[in-house]
Design a protein around this motif. Sequence first.
Motif, PDB file in Angstrom:
ATOM      1  N   GLY A 144     -24.731  19.104  -9.465  1.00 25.00           N
ATOM      2  CA  GLY A 144     -24.753  18.501  -8.135  1.00 25.00           C
ATOM      3  C   GLY A 144     -23.986  17.188  -8.030  1.00 25.00           C
ATOM      4  N   TRP A 145     -23.969  16.406  -9.111  1.00 27.19           N
ATOM      5  CA  TRP A 145     -23.271  15.120  -9.074  1.00 27.19           C
ATOM      6  C   TRP A 145     -21.766  15.284  -8.886  1.00 27.19           C
ATOM      7  N   ARG A 146     -21.220  16.455  -9.201  1.00 25.51           N
ATOM      8  CA  ARG A 146     -19.774  16.676  -9.097  1.00 25.51           C
ATOM      9  C   ARG A 146     -19.305  16.835  -7.643  1.00 25.51           C
ATOM     10  N   VAL A 147     -20.147  17.360  -6.797  1.00 26.00           N
ATOM     11  CA  VAL A 147     -19.744  17.697  -5.430  1.00 26.00           C
ATOM     12  C   VAL A 147     -19.238  16.483  -4.649  1.00 26.00           C
ATOM     13  N   PRO A 148     -19.928  15.321  -4.661  1.00 25.26           N
ATOM     14  CA  PRO A 148     -19.402  14.166  -3.920  1.00 25.26           C
ATOM     15  C   PRO A 148     -18.015  13.737  -4.384  1.00 25.26           C
ATOM     16  N   PHE A 149     -17.721  13.880  -5.668  1.00 28.85           N
ATOM     17  CA  PHE A 149     -16.395  13.530  -6.178  1.00 28.85           C
ATOM     18  C   PHE A 149     -15.340  14.516  -5.676  1.00 28.85           C
ATOM     19  N   LEU A 150     -15.664  15.798  -5.696  1.00 24.63           N
ATOM     20  CA  LEU A 150     -14.713  16.813  -5.251  1.00 24.63           C
ATOM     21  C   LEU A 150     -14.466  16.730  -3.743  1.00 24.63           C
ATOM     22  N   LEU A 151     -15.465  16.265  -2.990  1.00 21.48           N
ATOM     23  CA  LEU A 151     -15.315  16.102  -1.545  1.00 21.48           C
ATOM     24  C   LEU A 151     -14.210  15.110  -1.214  1.00 21.48           C
ATOM     25  N   SER A 152     -13.917  14.209  -2.132  1.00 18.52           N
ATOM     26  CA  SER A 152     -12.892  13.191  -1.906  1.00 18.52           C
ATOM     27  C   SER A 152     -11.543  13.808  -1.568  1.00 18.52           C
ATOM     28  N   PHE A 153     -11.240  14.971  -2.121  1.00 22.64           N
ATOM     29  CA  PHE A 153      -9.935  15.603  -1.878  1.00 22.64           C
ATOM     30  C   PHE A 153      -9.722  15.860  -0.384  1.00 22.64           C
ATOM     31  N   VAL A 154     -10.754  16.360   0.279  1.00 24.43           N
ATOM     32  CA  VAL A 154     -10.665  16.641   1.719  1.00 24.43           C
ATOM     33  C   VAL A 154     -10.473  15.345   2.502  1.00 24.43           C
ATOM     34  N   LEU A 155     -11.223  14.313   2.123  1.00 23.07           N
ATOM     35  CA  LEU A 155     -11.133  13.038   2.831  1.00 23.07           C
ATOM     36  C   LEU A 155      -9.760  12.406   2.680  1.00 23.07           C
ATOM     37  N   ILE A 156      -9.166  12.539   1.493  1.00 22.46           N
ATOM     38  CA  ILE A 156      -7.861  11.947   1.240  1.00 22.46           C
ATOM     39  C   ILE A 156      -6.786  12.588   2.108  1.00 22.46           C
ATOM     40  N   VAL A 157      -6.859  13.892   2.294  1.00 26.90           N
ATOM     41  CA  VAL A 157      -5.886  14.580   3.150  1.00 26.90           C
ATOM     42  C   VAL A 157      -5.937  14.023   4.569  1.00 26.90           C
ATOM     43  N   VAL A 158      -7.154  13.826   5.079  1.00 23.51           N
ATOM     44  CA  VAL A 158      -7.322  13.256   6.418  1.00 23.51           C
ATOM     45  C   VAL A 158      -6.749  11.838   6.465  1.00 23.51           C
ATOM     46  N   GLY A 159      -7.113  11.006   5.498  1.00 24.64           N
ATOM     47  CA  GLY A 159      -6.657   9.631   5.469  1.00 24.64           C
ATOM     48  C   GLY A 159      -5.152   9.510   5.353  1.00 24.64           C
ATOM     49  N   TYR A 160      -4.526  10.406   4.606  1.00 18.60           N
ATOM     50  CA  TYR A 160      -3.077  10.364   4.416  1.00 18.60           C
ATOM     51  C   TYR A 160      -2.350  10.512   5.748  1.00 18.60           C
ATOM     52  N   PHE A 161      -2.726  11.508   6.536  1.00 16.77           N
ATOM     53  CA  PHE A 161      -2.026  11.741   7.799  1.00 16.77           C
ATOM     54  C   PHE A 161      -2.312  10.641   8.817  1.00 16.77           C
ATOM     55  N   VAL A 162      -3.516  10.078   8.794  1.00 15.02           N
ATOM     56  CA  VAL A 162      -3.835   8.980   9.707  1.00 15.02           C
ATOM     57  C   VAL A 162      -2.994   7.746   9.385  1.00 15.02           C
ATOM     58  N   ARG A 163      -2.874   7.420   8.115  1.00 18.19           N
ATOM     59  CA  ARG A 163      -2.130   6.215   7.729  1.00 18.19           C
ATOM     60  C   ARG A 163      -0.630   6.369   7.903  1.00 18.19           C
ATOM     61  N   ARG A 164      -0.129   7.565   7.733  1.00 14.09           N
ATOM     62  CA  ARG A 164       1.306   7.797   7.906  1.00 14.09           C
ATOM     63  C   ARG A 164       1.739   7.567   9.351  1.00 14.09           C
ATOM     64  N   ALA A 165       0.799   7.681  10.293  1.00 10.70           N
ATOM     65  CA  ALA A 165       1.136   7.570  11.714  1.00 10.70           C
ATOM     66  C   ALA A 165       1.188   6.129  12.215  1.00 10.70           C
ATOM     67  N   VAL A 166       0.858   5.158  11.359  1.00 13.38           N
ATOM     68  CA  VAL A 166       0.774   3.762  11.789  1.00 13.38           C
ATOM     69  C   VAL A 166       2.124   3.055  11.607  1.00 13.38           C
ATOM     70  N   ASP A 167       2.494   2.217  12.572  1.00 13.44           N
ATOM     71  CA  ASP A 167       3.718   1.423  12.465  1.00 13.44           C
ATOM     72  C   ASP A 167       3.565   0.348  11.400  1.00 13.44           C
ATOM     73  N   GLU A 168       4.693  -0.060  10.838  1.00 17.90           N
ATOM     74  CA  GLU A 168       4.702  -1.157   9.880  1.00 17.90           C
ATOM     75  C   GLU A 168       4.254  -2.447  10.566  1.00 17.90           C
ATOM     76  N   SER A 169       3.687  -3.377   9.784  1.00 13.85           N
ATOM     77  CA  SER A 169       3.264  -4.675  10.314  1.00 13.85           C
ATOM     78  C   SER A 169       4.433  -5.395  10.984  1.00 13.85           C
ATOM     79  N   PRO A 170       4.232  -5.955  12.196  1.00 14.19           N
ATOM     80  CA  PRO A 170       5.319  -6.661  12.872  1.00 14.19           C
ATOM     81  C   PRO A 170       5.796  -7.895  12.107  1.00 14.19           C
ATOM     82  N   VAL A 171       4.885  -8.538  11.378  1.00 14.23           N
ATOM     83  CA  VAL A 171       5.299  -9.699  10.587  1.00 14.23           C
ATOM     84  C   VAL A 171       6.257  -9.269   9.489  1.00 14.23           C
ATOM     85  N   PHE A 172       5.957  -8.167   8.800  1.00 13.56           N
ATOM     86  CA  PHE A 172       6.875  -7.722   7.758  1.00 13.56           C
ATOM     87  C   PHE A 172       8.181  -7.217   8.359  1.00 13.56           C
ATOM     88  N   GLN A 173       8.132  -6.571   9.523  1.00 14.83           N
ATOM     89  CA  GLN A 173       9.367  -6.143  10.170  1.00 14.83           C
ATOM     90  C   GLN A 173      10.289  -7.334  10.409  1.00 14.83           C
TER      91      GLN A 173
END
Length: 469
Positions: A193-222
């Motif tokens: 049972g302890w393994r399941v929360p770790f394996l769930l991370s894969f699904v969460l990472i896929v979601v987070g990847y696409f959300v972060r890719r959609a964000v513009d670069e910081s205006p200060v760094f631009q």
Amino acid sequence: MNSQTIQEHPTKTNQRRVAVATIIGTTIEWYDFFIYATAAGLVFAQLFFTPAGDQIGLLLAFASVGISFLFRPLGAFLAGHFGDKLGRRAMLVLTLLLMGGATTLVGVLPTYETAGVLAPVLLLLLRILQGISAGGEWGGAVLMAVEHAPRNRRARAGSFPQMGVPLGMLLASGVIALMTGVISPGQAFVEWGWRVPFLLSFVLIVVGYFVRRAVDESPVFQQIAERKQQSKVPVVELFRRHWLLVVLAALVFAGNNAAGYMATGGFITNYATAEQYGVGLGRTPVLLAITGAAALWLVFTLISGPLADTIGRKKTYLIGFGCQVVTVFPLFWLINTGNIWALMLGLALFTVGLGFSYGPQAAWYSEIFPASVRFSGVSISYAIGAILGGAFAPTIATWLVQQTGTTVSVSAYLLVLTLISIGAVLMLRDRTGIDLSIDNQAEQETGATIFSAAKVSPARSSDAEKTVV
């Protein structure tokens, strides 16, 4: 692109997109980080450190939690260097993938019973990768949030990535409580049972990847990139010119990190459920109590953002650390009653200070470091503060209880760290509203501490800055 545009005309749509991206990404990162700490307190001693025995095995399990903190500065150095040279967004995506990959692999590791000494070695290597990722994650997330925000809303915007920590803890504790109480109770949790929360991370990472890719670069760094004003070696410049700021900022974080990571993470989980030297409560009720505490920590972190925009960063911090000082002893007095409702009350009281001394951190860190080395400054200060505070707090607390037989020693330990943080807060100036753009580099480099000759007055907000995130 000029500083007027950067500071005064961020769009509502873009601010909301940044807020969502930073809070989702940071939540996923800290979910990954906290499930390790919780699992370490519950099962890792018997799964990976079996030959050491119960007590030493537990110390080793908590030490494996702490070892990742030692590698946070490496992640901070790398992400800070490339974040100041190449941009904030790229580092955010990279750290998210690194953390998620390491966490998922923990879920498929062999135990000591099947792989011998190779099992704890692989566990430690993956924990090190988590530490490198966490060291680079926070700085990029808070700069994306704060540098996109109007100056009179920075603390509120900066509190969104800060909320990712209690949200990550809430999610981690909730998932593990579900596993221990419903899906895999008793020995089943230890077996698989302890393994399941770790394996769930894969699904969460896929979601987070696409959300972060959609964000513009910081205006200060631009702006920095357009003018080709990136520092050649940001970390060297940071320590040559701003070492005192790094030290003080790290000490500010140490007290909060020790309390947050130990009190609502692995140590209390283990102490409250242990039969031999602890209280002996059930796993699932304790995990549910910690989940509730994480929810309250989230609420107080959210409240602290607008408060810090109103009364300033320093005053909000002092309120938070003051609350922490008066609750470090009652927290364990209530836990030691052996009553689950008393444990819930103790954690609830403790989260007030945790939230108020964490929410304003993103804005304050961003305002004390100049634009050209800001990513390096906030990341490295955060990483060093985590080492001084939370890295080995569960290990130290476990050792203190084993040696003294009382949690009074743990409360005293937390009190000392909190008082050190208060001292560091008093040595930093409140620079609420200072212009963060590269145009204001000279002003950013003066007046950040009480040792500076120049005192920078907070900039006033204009009507154009009243955009709400």
